[in-house]
Design a protein around this motif. Structure first.
Motif, PDB file in Angstrom:
ATOM      1  N   GLY A  31       1.057  -0.976   0.707  1.00 24.39           N
ATOM      2  CA  GLY A  31       0.031   0.086  -0.274  1.00 24.39           C
ATOM      3  C   GLY A  31       0.995   0.908  -0.246  1.00 24.39           C
ATOM      4  O   GLY A  31       1.048   1.607  -0.756  1.00 24.39           O
ATOM      5  N   SER A  32       0.785   1.798   0.987  1.00 23.43           N
ATOM      6  CA  SER A  32       2.522   3.106   0.840  1.00 23.43           C
ATOM      7  C   SER A  32       3.355   2.386   1.024  1.00 23.43           C
ATOM      8  O   SER A  32       4.515   3.078   0.829  1.00 23.43           O
ATOM      9  N   GLY A  97       5.047   0.570  -5.095  1.00 22.56           N
ATOM     10  CA  GLY A  97       4.474   0.948  -4.061  1.00 22.56           C
ATOM     11  C   GLY A  97       4.058   2.147  -3.376  1.00 22.56           C
ATOM     12  O   GLY A  97       4.153   3.390  -5.119  1.00 22.56           O
ATOM     13  N   ALA A  99       1.886   4.093  -2.379  1.00 23.24           N
ATOM     14  CA  ALA A  99       0.396   4.562  -3.094  1.00 23.24           C
ATOM     15  C   ALA A  99      -0.367   5.374  -1.727  1.00 23.24           C
ATOM     16  O   ALA A  99       0.351   5.869   0.069  1.00 23.24           O
ATOM     17  N   MET A 101      -3.063   5.220   0.990  1.00 20.61           N
ATOM     18  CA  MET A 101      -3.898   4.600   0.779  1.00 20.61           C
ATOM     19  C   MET A 101      -5.434   5.725   1.309  1.00 20.61           C
ATOM     20  O   MET A 101      -6.305   4.825   1.238  1.00 20.61           O
ATOM     21  N   SER A 140      -3.374   5.255  -5.284  1.00 20.60           N
ATOM     22  CA  SER A 140      -4.157   4.950  -4.228  1.00 20.60           C
ATOM     23  C   SER A 140      -4.390   3.481  -4.088  1.00 20.60           C
ATOM     24  O   SER A 140      -5.371   3.938  -3.501  1.00 20.60           O
ATOM     25  N   SER A 141      -4.593   3.291  -5.030  1.00 18.01           N
ATOM     26  CA  SER A 141      -4.218   1.088  -5.443  1.00 18.01           C
ATOM     27  C   SER A 141      -2.716   0.136  -4.392  1.00 18.01           C
ATOM     28  O   SER A 141      -1.567   0.901  -4.521  1.00 18.01           O
ATOM     29  N   GLY A 142      -3.282  -0.976  -3.655  1.00 17.82           N
ATOM     30  CA  GLY A 142      -2.364  -1.396  -3.281  1.00 17.82           C
ATOM     31  C   GLY A 142      -1.930  -2.276  -4.468  1.00 17.82           C
ATOM     32  O   GLY A 142      -2.122  -2.622  -5.805  1.00 17.82           O
ATOM     33  N   THR A 158      -1.930  -3.993 -10.150  1.00 15.56           N
ATOM     34  CA  THR A 158      -3.149  -3.436  -8.888  1.00 15.56           C
ATOM     35  C   THR A 158      -4.602  -3.575  -8.654  1.00 15.56           C
ATOM     36  O   THR A 158      -4.799  -3.626  -9.513  1.00 15.56           O
TER      37      THR A 158
END
Length: 166
Positions: A31-32, A97, A99, A101, A140-142, A158
């Motif tokens: 995620g982040s 990565g 993102a 979230m 904003s996606s994992g 993604t």
């Protein structure tokens, strides 16, 4: 056509693993967090770090997992590849990565962990003079990533966007 058997080596969250061709490295739950691959195609070696946070110096507990942080994880990743036979001049990197979230109404950058992780990884790789060949960051996606040492490709899956190769 001969099919080459390979093993997929799973890299957990706040983890670091190494592989030799024809094996592959995979991590999920980005995620982040940032997944970073550093590799040498000539030596057929690669390492993958699943970085959770940008900087270990902010850790309150000094008995930390060094693989959790960009600064300590990438140092170990690069040093280990070099001791395993990779050449410094041949190292390249790919990353995915970082993102965002959750949406924040605050402009406080401390909350933007994904952005800070990406910036930290880029700064460290720049310090080591390792070029980032390709990246799939922010959004904003994992993501789930899998690196093929033989092809030097990073497959990025993604959430709700499908799969691409970088």
């Amino acid at each position: 056509m001969k099919v080459i058997e390979h093993t997929v080596i799973k890299v957990g969250i706040a983890d670091l693993k190494f592989a030799k061709s024809p094996d592959r490295l995979r991590t999920s739950g980005l995620g982040s967090c940032v997944g970073v691959v550093v590799y040498d195609t000539t030596a057929k070696l690669a390492g993958m770090a699943h970085v959770m946070l940008p900087d270990s110096t902010s850790a309150k507990n000094k008995d930390i997992n060094p693989h959790k942080y960009a600064d300590t994880s990438l140092k170990e990743l690069i040093d280990t590849l070099l001791t395993q036979g990779a050449k410094k001049y041949a190292l390249k990197a790919k990353m995915a990565g970082g993102a965002q979230m959750f949406s924040f109404s605050s402009s406080n950058d401390m909350l933007r962990v994904g952005k800070r992780n990406v910036e930290a990884v880029k700064a460290i790789l720049e310090d080591y003079r390792i070029p980032i060949v390709s990246e799939d960051v922010h959004g904003s996606s994992g993501r789930t990533i899998e690196f093929s040492i033989d092809q030097a490709t990073l497959e990025v899956r993604t959430v709700s966007e499908g799969t691409k190769e970088i």
